[in-house]
Every structure is written in C-alpha cells, then in structure tokens.
Write a protein that holds these residues in place. Structure first.
Motif, PDB file in Angstrom:
ATOM      1  N   ILE A  27      41.837  49.645  40.801  1.00  0.00           N
ATOM      2  CA  ILE A  27      40.454  49.527  41.252  1.00  0.00           C
ATOM      3  C   ILE A  27      39.937  48.100  41.113  1.00  0.00           C
ATOM      4  O   ILE A  27      39.361  47.538  42.049  1.00  0.00           O
ATOM      5  CB  ILE A  27      39.539  50.482  40.457  1.00  0.00           C
ATOM      6  CG1 ILE A  27      39.879  51.921  40.779  1.00  0.00           C
ATOM      7  CG2 ILE A  27      38.075  50.212  40.766  1.00  0.00           C
ATOM      8  CD1 ILE A  27      39.129  52.901  39.914  1.00  0.00           C
ATOM      9  N   THR A  28      40.103  47.501  39.945  1.00  0.00           N
ATOM     10  CA  THR A  28      39.540  46.168  39.724  1.00  0.00           C
ATOM     11  C   THR A  28      40.239  45.110  40.555  1.00  0.00           C
ATOM     12  O   THR A  28      39.616  44.126  40.961  1.00  0.00           O
ATOM     13  CB  THR A  28      39.575  45.761  38.237  1.00  0.00           C
ATOM     14  OG1 THR A  28      40.909  45.830  37.758  1.00  0.00           O
ATOM     15  CG2 THR A  28      38.666  46.649  37.413  1.00  0.00           C
ATOM     16  N   TRP A  29      41.520  45.290  40.795  1.00  0.00           N
ATOM     17  CA  TRP A  29      42.234  44.321  41.625  1.00  0.00           C
ATOM     18  C   TRP A  29      41.652  44.324  43.034  1.00  0.00           C
ATOM     19  O   TRP A  29      41.341  43.279  43.592  1.00  0.00           O
ATOM     20  CB  TRP A  29      43.718  44.650  41.626  1.00  0.00           C
ATOM     21  CG  TRP A  29      44.560  43.589  42.242  1.00  0.00           C
ATOM     22  CD1 TRP A  29      45.185  43.644  43.440  1.00  0.00           C
ATOM     23  CD2 TRP A  29      44.847  42.298  41.705  1.00  0.00           C
ATOM     24  NE1 TRP A  29      45.862  42.466  43.668  1.00  0.00           N
ATOM     25  CE2 TRP A  29      45.668  41.627  42.623  1.00  0.00           C
ATOM     26  CE3 TRP A  29      44.493  41.649  40.532  1.00  0.00           C
ATOM     27  CZ2 TRP A  29      46.144  40.345  42.401  1.00  0.00           C
ATOM     28  CZ3 TRP A  29      44.967  40.372  40.314  1.00  0.00           C
ATOM     29  CH2 TRP A  29      45.779  39.740  41.243  1.00  0.00           C
ATOM     30  N   ILE A  30      41.476  45.498  43.605  1.00  0.00           N
ATOM     31  CA  ILE A  30      40.930  45.604  44.960  1.00  0.00           C
ATOM     32  C   ILE A  30      39.477  45.141  45.006  1.00  0.00           C
ATOM     33  O   ILE A  30      39.103  44.323  45.851  1.00  0.00           O
ATOM     34  CB  ILE A  30      41.071  47.051  45.483  1.00  0.00           C
ATOM     35  CG1 ILE A  30      42.548  47.396  45.687  1.00  0.00           C
ATOM     36  CG2 ILE A  30      40.288  47.247  46.779  1.00  0.00           C
ATOM     37  CD1 ILE A  30      42.818  48.871  45.913  1.00  0.00           C
ATOM     38  N   LEU A  31      38.653  45.650  44.094  1.00  0.00           N
ATOM     39  CA  LEU A  31      37.236  45.262  44.096  1.00  0.00           C
ATOM     40  C   LEU A  31      37.052  43.778  43.803  1.00  0.00           C
ATOM     41  O   LEU A  31      36.164  43.134  44.382  1.00  0.00           O
ATOM     42  CB  LEU A  31      36.447  46.107  43.097  1.00  0.00           C
ATOM     43  CG  LEU A  31      36.292  47.585  43.445  1.00  0.00           C
ATOM     44  CD1 LEU A  31      35.528  48.315  42.347  1.00  0.00           C
ATOM     45  CD2 LEU A  31      35.606  47.768  44.783  1.00  0.00           C
ATOM     46  N   GLY A  32      37.869  43.244  42.924  1.00  0.00           N
ATOM     47  CA  GLY A  32      37.798  41.813  42.632  1.00  0.00           C
ATOM     48  C   GLY A  32      38.082  40.971  43.856  1.00  0.00           C
ATOM     49  O   GLY A  32      37.400  39.978  44.130  1.00  0.00           O
ATOM     50  N   LEU A  33      39.093  41.370  44.614  1.00  0.00           N
ATOM     51  CA  LEU A  33      39.400  40.651  45.855  1.00  0.00           C
ATOM     52  C   LEU A  33      38.272  40.777  46.871  1.00  0.00           C
ATOM     53  O   LEU A  33      37.927  39.806  47.546  1.00  0.00           O
ATOM     54  CB  LEU A  33      40.712  41.175  46.453  1.00  0.00           C
ATOM     55  CG  LEU A  33      41.982  40.811  45.692  1.00  0.00           C
ATOM     56  CD1 LEU A  33      43.171  41.566  46.272  1.00  0.00           C
ATOM     57  CD2 LEU A  33      42.222  39.317  45.712  1.00  0.00           C
ATOM     58  N   VAL A  34      37.680  41.957  46.971  1.00  0.00           N
ATOM     59  CA  VAL A  34      36.593  42.173  47.932  1.00  0.00           C
ATOM     60  C   VAL A  34      35.393  41.291  47.611  1.00  0.00           C
ATOM     61  O   VAL A  34      34.868  40.609  48.496  1.00  0.00           O
ATOM     62  CB  VAL A  34      36.186  43.668  47.974  1.00  0.00           C
ATOM     63  CG1 VAL A  34      34.884  43.878  48.725  1.00  0.00           C
ATOM     64  CG2 VAL A  34      37.301  44.500  48.598  1.00  0.00           C
ATOM     65  N   VAL A  35      34.948  41.268  46.349  1.00  0.00           N
ATOM     66  CA  VAL A  35      33.757  40.480  46.016  1.00  0.00           C
ATOM     67  C   VAL A  35      33.998  38.982  46.165  1.00  0.00           C
ATOM     68  O   VAL A  35      33.093  38.236  46.539  1.00  0.00           O
ATOM     69  CB  VAL A  35      33.182  40.811  44.619  1.00  0.00           C
ATOM     70  CG1 VAL A  35      32.717  42.246  44.545  1.00  0.00           C
ATOM     71  CG2 VAL A  35      34.154  40.517  43.510  1.00  0.00           C
ATOM     72  N   VAL A  36      35.217  38.539  45.912  1.00  0.00           N
ATOM     73  CA  VAL A  36      35.539  37.122  46.100  1.00  0.00           C
ATOM     74  C   VAL A  36      35.583  36.788  47.586  1.00  0.00           C
ATOM     75  O   VAL A  36      35.033  35.768  48.025  1.00  0.00           O
ATOM     76  CB  VAL A  36      36.863  36.764  45.390  1.00  0.00           C
ATOM     77  CG1 VAL A  36      37.384  35.424  45.844  1.00  0.00           C
ATOM     78  CG2 VAL A  36      36.671  36.768  43.885  1.00  0.00           C
ATOM     79  N   ASN A  70      45.878  33.324  44.801  1.00  0.00           N
ATOM     80  CA  ASN A  70      44.831  34.321  44.757  1.00  0.00           C
ATOM     81  C   ASN A  70      43.521  33.702  44.305  1.00  0.00           C
ATOM     82  O   ASN A  70      43.516  32.849  43.429  1.00  0.00           O
ATOM     83  CB  ASN A  70      45.271  35.413  43.773  1.00  0.00           C
ATOM     84  CG  ASN A  70      44.488  36.671  43.893  1.00  0.00           C
ATOM     85  OD1 ASN A  70      43.373  36.681  44.390  1.00  0.00           O
ATOM     86  ND2 ASN A  70      45.071  37.755  43.428  1.00  0.00           N
ATOM     87  N   ARG A  71      42.402  34.166  44.863  1.00  0.00           N
ATOM     88  CA  ARG A  71      41.096  33.603  44.503  1.00  0.00           C
ATOM     89  C   ARG A  71      40.363  34.391  43.430  1.00  0.00           C
ATOM     90  O   ARG A  71      39.242  34.066  43.084  1.00  0.00           O
ATOM     91  CB  ARG A  71      40.233  33.496  45.756  1.00  0.00           C
ATOM     92  CG  ARG A  71      40.774  32.446  46.696  1.00  0.00           C
ATOM     93  CD  ARG A  71      39.974  32.226  47.936  1.00  0.00           C
ATOM     94  NE  ARG A  71      38.591  32.612  47.844  1.00  0.00           N
ATOM     95  CZ  ARG A  71      37.829  32.871  48.896  1.00  0.00           C
ATOM     96  NH1 ARG A  71      38.334  32.788  50.102  1.00  0.00           N
ATOM     97  NH2 ARG A  71      36.581  33.207  48.742  1.00  0.00           N
ATOM     98  N   THR A  72      40.977  35.423  42.914  1.00  0.00           N
ATOM     99  CA  THR A  72      40.361  36.200  41.843  1.00  0.00           C
ATOM    100  C   THR A  72      41.040  35.869  40.508  1.00  0.00           C
ATOM    101  O   THR A  72      42.043  35.177  40.480  1.00  0.00           O
ATOM    102  CB  THR A  72      40.430  37.710  42.148  1.00  0.00           C
ATOM    103  OG1 THR A  72      39.635  38.412  41.203  1.00  0.00           O
ATOM    104  CG2 THR A  72      41.840  38.225  42.109  1.00  0.00           C
ATOM    105  N   SER A  73      40.469  36.362  39.426  1.00  0.00           N
ATOM    106  CA  SER A  73      41.015  36.076  38.096  1.00  0.00           C
ATOM    107  C   SER A  73      41.998  37.163  37.684  1.00  0.00           C
ATOM    108  O   SER A  73      41.611  38.303  37.436  1.00  0.00           O
ATOM    109  CB  SER A  73      39.892  35.997  37.065  1.00  0.00           C
ATOM    110  OG  SER A  73      40.426  35.899  35.773  1.00  0.00           O
TER     111      SER A  73
END
Length: 163
Positions: free
Chosen positions: A41-50, A66-69
C-alpha cells in the motif's frame, strides 16, 4: 555526513530492531502479513503522491531510480504497522481500539512533521499534516482488516486474539 543521511540510517536500525525485538514470536505471522500488506500500500500510495506533486523527498536513497523514499515507504511504515498489528488490542473495547489507531497515527504524523520542518528528507508541496494522519489511519485500518480476513480465511481466527 549530512543530518538527513544519519536520520535515514537511524530509521533503518530502529525499524530492524522493532521487527526483531518488538514482535512476540507467536505473533510473527500476523506481523509479517501486516508488514507485506502495508509495504504494498505505502509503496503505491507513495509513488502516487510524489507523481502528483503533493510532496517530494529531496534527500532519498536510489534517487536516480525512484522519487519516493524507500526507507519510509518500504521499511519504516511497514515495520511500525507490523508492530501495530502484533500488539492490536482486539479483546478491548471499541474505544480502546480507536485510541490505539489514533495514538499510532498521531505519533507517526508528529514525527513526520518534525522531519518535514527540520530536514530535507520530505517537503510538503500541496500536502498537509492531516492528509498524512488520514492516510496513515486508512492504511492501518486496511492492514488490520486484511489480517483479520486473511487469518479467518485460513481458519486461524485465534491468532488475531490477544494473549
């Protein structure tokens, strides 16, 4: 070494310590299930918000890929979720259970706000603390519901009960 990189290393160490020592052995399967579900969940949502430009991670690992942490989305949040599910007060009142959710979400949001304010690990662009709190609540709730469903389907509802 910059403060941001020291924080990232400390988060890795703390997350690994949590996974090794804060989860009772008899609750490891629930914790592992919650960890993997929260990771997804956090991997997908993190990518979406970035990608939507809501927040950014100026200092991050694997910046060219990757642009997320990776630290927060792939390790820290899932590790905390594993501990959350391993110690969930399922036999307590609904008020205690709600307080448990709120305590985790508020604690994590507070830490994220401090990191956002004092470091370059995360920058809120079109994002606020309450979006963090709500997204944490939603992902903790979904991970809890998934664990209950998963272990009930396997005929193991007792594994979700408190000791």
């Amino acid at each position: 070494m910059k403060l941001e990189w020291i924080i990232l290393y400390v988060v890795w160490v703390i997350s690994l310590i949590l996974l090794l020592f804060a989860i009772p052995k008899e609750r490891a399967r629930i914790a592992h299930t919650a960890f993997l579900f929260k990771q997804m969940i956090t991997w997908i949502l993190g990518l979406v918000v970035v990608e939507f430009g809501l927040l950014e991670y100026p200092v991050r690992e694997l910046a060219s890929v990757n642009r997320t942490s990776m630290t927060f989305e792939f390790l820290a949040y899932p590790a905390i979720c594993a501990v959350f599910n391993a110690h969930y007060p399922s036999k307590r009142s609904i008020l205690i259970q709600l307080a448990y959710f709120c305590a985790y979400c508020t604690g994590m949001t507070t830490v994220e706000l401090l990191i956002e304010k004092y470091t370059k690990l995360i920058d809120y662009l079109d994002w606020t603390w309450y979006w963090t709190w709500c997204s944490l609540f939603a992902t903790f709730l979904s991970s809890r519901l998934f664990c209950v469903w998963f272990f009930k389907k396997r005929g193991e509802p007792a594994t979700l009960q408190e000791k």
